[in-house]
Motif scaffolding. Structure first.
Motif, PDB file in Angstrom:
ATOM      1  N   PRO A  25       0.416  -1.343  -0.210  1.00 13.44           N
ATOM      2  CA  PRO A  25      -0.257  -0.216  -0.119  1.00 13.44           C
ATOM      3  C   PRO A  25       0.580   1.538   0.025  1.00 13.44           C
ATOM      4  O   PRO A  25       0.091   1.971   0.871  1.00 13.44           O
ATOM      5  N   ASN A  26       1.296   1.651  -1.106  1.00 13.92           N
ATOM      6  CA  ASN A  26       2.761   2.719  -1.120  1.00 13.92           C
ATOM      7  C   ASN A  26       1.801   4.081  -1.129  1.00 13.92           C
ATOM      8  O   ASN A  26       2.568   4.933  -0.611  1.00 13.92           O
ATOM      9  N   GLY A  27       0.626   3.922  -1.550  1.00 13.35           N
ATOM     10  CA  GLY A  27      -0.735   4.960  -1.427  1.00 13.35           C
ATOM     11  C   GLY A  27      -1.504   5.345  -0.072  1.00 13.35           C
ATOM     12  O   GLY A  27      -1.966   5.851   0.023  1.00 13.35           O
ATOM     13  N   GLY A  28      -0.723   4.042   0.285  1.00 13.43           N
ATOM     14  CA  GLY A  28      -2.317   3.661   1.805  1.00 13.43           C
ATOM     15  C   GLY A  28      -3.356   3.134   1.425  1.00 13.43           C
ATOM     16  O   GLY A  28      -3.162   2.321   0.132  1.00 13.43           O
ATOM     17  N   MET A  29      -4.233   2.657   2.190  1.00 11.49           N
ATOM     18  CA  MET A  29      -4.720   1.529   1.686  1.00 11.49           C
ATOM     19  C   MET A  29      -6.230   1.870   3.156  1.00 11.49           C
ATOM     20  O   MET A  29      -5.815   2.667   4.096  1.00 11.49           O
ATOM     21  N   ASP A  30      -7.261   1.114   2.626  1.00 10.16           N
ATOM     22  CA  ASP A  30      -8.280   1.765   3.529  1.00 10.16           C
ATOM     23  C   ASP A  30      -8.448   0.888   4.848  1.00 10.16           C
ATOM     24  O   ASP A  30      -8.396  -0.340   4.898  1.00 10.16           O
ATOM     25  N   THR A  31      -8.230   1.772   5.831  1.00 11.21           N
ATOM     26  CA  THR A  31      -8.038   0.408   7.428  1.00 11.21           C
ATOM     27  C   THR A  31      -9.053   1.030   7.746  1.00 11.21           C
ATOM     28  O   THR A  31      -9.137   0.726   9.774  1.00 11.21           O
ATOM     29  N   LYS A  32     -10.516   1.279   7.887  1.00  6.45           N
ATOM     30  CA  LYS A  32     -11.892   1.651   8.389  1.00  6.45           C
ATOM     31  C   LYS A  32     -12.008   0.245   9.467  1.00  6.45           C
ATOM     32  O   LYS A  32     -11.950   0.417  10.969  1.00  6.45           O
ATOM     33  N   ALA A  33     -12.121  -0.599   8.518  1.00  6.51           N
ATOM     34  CA  ALA A  33     -12.196  -2.306   9.808  1.00  6.51           C
ATOM     35  C   ALA A  33     -10.941  -1.946  10.563  1.00  6.51           C
ATOM     36  O   ALA A  33     -11.529  -2.833  11.497  1.00  6.51           O
ATOM     37  N   LEU A  34      -9.981  -2.713   9.693  1.00  3.54           N
ATOM     38  CA  LEU A  34      -8.959  -2.987  10.683  1.00  3.54           C
ATOM     39  C   LEU A  34      -8.699  -1.563  12.276  1.00  3.54           C
ATOM     40  O   LEU A  34      -8.711  -1.867  13.203  1.00  3.54           O
ATOM     41  N   VAL A  54      -4.029   9.375   6.109  1.00  6.81           N
ATOM     42  CA  VAL A  54      -3.036  10.320   6.955  1.00  6.81           C
ATOM     43  C   VAL A  54      -1.677  10.246   7.364  1.00  6.81           C
ATOM     44  O   VAL A  54      -0.864  11.251   7.159  1.00  6.81           O
ATOM     45  N   GLY A  55      -1.314   8.550   6.681  1.00  2.75           N
ATOM     46  CA  GLY A  55       0.283   8.262   6.375  1.00  2.75           C
ATOM     47  C   GLY A  55       0.961   8.639   5.159  1.00  2.75           C
ATOM     48  O   GLY A  55       2.428   8.554   5.382  1.00  2.75           O
ATOM     49  N   TYR A  56       0.252   9.821   4.711  1.00  2.00           N
ATOM     50  CA  TYR A  56       1.192  10.330   3.144  1.00  2.00           C
ATOM     51  C   TYR A  56       2.658  10.583   3.732  1.00  2.00           C
ATOM     52  O   TYR A  56       3.484  10.271   2.616  1.00  2.00           O
ATOM     53  N   ARG A  57       2.356  11.478   4.550  1.00  2.00           N
ATOM     54  CA  ARG A  57       3.967  11.745   4.320  1.00  2.00           C
ATOM     55  C   ARG A  57       5.058  11.428   4.457  1.00  2.00           C
ATOM     56  O   ARG A  57       6.249  11.340   3.865  1.00  2.00           O
ATOM     57  N   ARG A  58       4.559  10.703   5.316  1.00  2.00           N
ATOM     58  CA  ARG A  58       5.892   9.481   5.993  1.00  2.00           C
ATOM     59  C   ARG A  58       6.037   8.819   4.652  1.00  2.00           C
ATOM     60  O   ARG A  58       7.125   8.148   4.204  1.00  2.00           O
ATOM     61  N   ARG A  59       5.092   7.671   4.191  1.00  2.00           N
ATOM     62  CA  ARG A  59       4.598   7.055   2.918  1.00  2.00           C
ATOM     63  C   ARG A  59       5.846   7.565   1.503  1.00  2.00           C
ATOM     64  O   ARG A  59       6.290   6.921   1.356  1.00  2.00           O
ATOM     65  N   ASN A  60       5.098   8.915   1.764  1.00  2.00           N
ATOM     66  CA  ASN A  60       6.180   9.795   0.333  1.00  2.00           C
ATOM     67  C   ASN A  60       7.821  10.184   0.338  1.00  2.00           C
ATOM     68  O   ASN A  60       8.819   9.484  -0.451  1.00  2.00           O
ATOM     69  N   ARG A  61       7.848  10.079   2.199  1.00  2.00           N
ATOM     70  CA  ARG A  61       9.428   9.727   2.372  1.00  2.00           C
ATOM     71  C   ARG A  61      10.172   9.081   2.541  1.00  2.00           C
ATOM     72  O   ARG A  61      11.070   8.397   1.707  1.00  2.00           O
ATOM     73  N   GLN A  62       8.989   7.701   2.452  1.00  2.00           N
ATOM     74  CA  GLN A  62      10.172   6.031   2.631  1.00  2.00           C
ATOM     75  C   GLN A  62      10.185   6.186   1.173  1.00  2.00           C
ATOM     76  O   GLN A  62      11.086   5.486   0.356  1.00  2.00           O
ATOM     77  N   LEU A 115       3.118   2.306  -6.931  1.00  2.00           N
ATOM     78  CA  LEU A 115       4.035   4.315  -7.756  1.00  2.00           C
ATOM     79  C   LEU A 115       5.610   3.231  -7.528  1.00  2.00           C
ATOM     80  O   LEU A 115       6.244   2.976  -6.132  1.00  2.00           O
ATOM     81  N   GLY A 116       6.211   2.724  -8.498  1.00  2.00           N
ATOM     82  CA  GLY A 116       7.034   2.503  -8.548  1.00  2.00           C
ATOM     83  C   GLY A 116       8.276   3.501  -8.438  1.00  2.00           C
ATOM     84  O   GLY A 116       7.776   4.867  -8.599  1.00  2.00           O
ATOM     85  N   ARG A 117       9.385   3.164  -9.404  1.00  2.00           N
ATOM     86  CA  ARG A 117      10.314   4.183  -9.228  1.00  2.00           C
ATOM     87  C   ARG A 117      10.081   4.803 -10.904  1.00  2.00           C
ATOM     88  O   ARG A 117       9.185   4.485 -11.291  1.00  2.00           O
ATOM     89  N   ARG A 118      11.005   6.046 -10.864  1.00  3.93           N
ATOM     90  CA  ARG A 118      10.604   6.878 -12.026  1.00  3.93           C
ATOM     91  C   ARG A 118       9.861   6.329 -13.674  1.00  3.93           C
ATOM     92  O   ARG A 118       9.480   6.334 -14.276  1.00  3.93           O
ATOM     93  N   TRP A 119      11.449   5.192 -13.546  1.00  8.58           N
ATOM     94  CA  TRP A 119      11.258   4.240 -14.328  1.00  8.58           C
ATOM     95  C   TRP A 119      10.028   3.172 -14.592  1.00  8.58           C
ATOM     96  O   TRP A 119       9.829   1.922 -16.002  1.00  8.58           O
ATOM     97  N   GLU A 120       9.492   2.832 -13.650  1.00  2.00           N
ATOM     98  CA  GLU A 120       8.452   1.433 -13.365  1.00  2.00           C
ATOM     99  C   GLU A 120       6.913   2.158 -13.282  1.00  2.00           C
ATOM    100  O   GLU A 120       6.385   2.001 -12.643  1.00  2.00           O
TER     101      GLU A 120
END
Length: 179
Positions: A25-34, A54-62, A115-120
């Protein structure tokens, strides 16, 4: 490993040709049920990092850090995504146990998983699997869609990796003195 001063780390890194990512889930996932299942337990914070809202900043940095660390354009990251919705978790009112009997949801969207690398960004790197999130990496039968596609990608890896890694080792051997 990329920033390590240890020669073994450098050798190990250049020896990695690629990876298969299944529904990451590079761009996040539906976590409501969890989130309902986790409640206010300490895992709630970790779960929030996966939340698509919510966690997009950390995911983007990672993601940026990963792209810098594994920047070999001669490598491959194959990103698989689920095509079927997954039964979400709900608490059984009688037993008070959590089961996968809730409404079906697409937990990780194709856009989030890819959400791959720029060439993927082409279909050479992005592959659908006709399964839900839970079953996309379970291969009880060799004729299943996921098994066939993963086997195909691994066979391509096996053909290409030897040449690529030998070339990388030749480059590092000319610049690093061996112990």
């Amino acid at each position: 490993m990329k920033e390590s001063s240890d020669t073994n780390d450098k050798y190990n890194l250049i020896s990695v040709y690629g990876a298969l990512f299944f529904g990451v889930p590079n761009g996040g996932m539906d976590t409501k049920a969890l989130a309902a299942m986790v409640g206010d337990k300490p895992q709630r914070y970790d779960l929030s990092l996966l939340d698509q809202e919510v966690g997009y900043r950390r995911r983007n940095r990672q993601h940026e850090e990963f792209c810098r660390a594994f920047d070999f354009e001669d490598s491959k990251i194959i990103q698989f995504f689920e095509m079927r919705k997954t039964s979400t978790v709900i608490e059984d009112p009688f037993t008070k146990k959590w089961t996968r009997a809730g409404p079906k949801e697409l937990l990780v969207t194709p856009a989030s998983a890819n959400l791959g690398r720029r060439w993927e960004t082409s279909e050479d790197y992005i592959v659908s699997i006709d399964a839900d999130h839970s079953d996309m990496v379970k291969f009880p039968q060799p004729d299943q869609d996921g098994y066939i596609k993963a086997r195909y990608e691994l066979r391509k890896f096996a053909e290409q990796a030897i040449v690529v890694i030998e070339r990388r080792h030749g480059s590092i051997n000319s610049t690093v003195s061996l112990p």
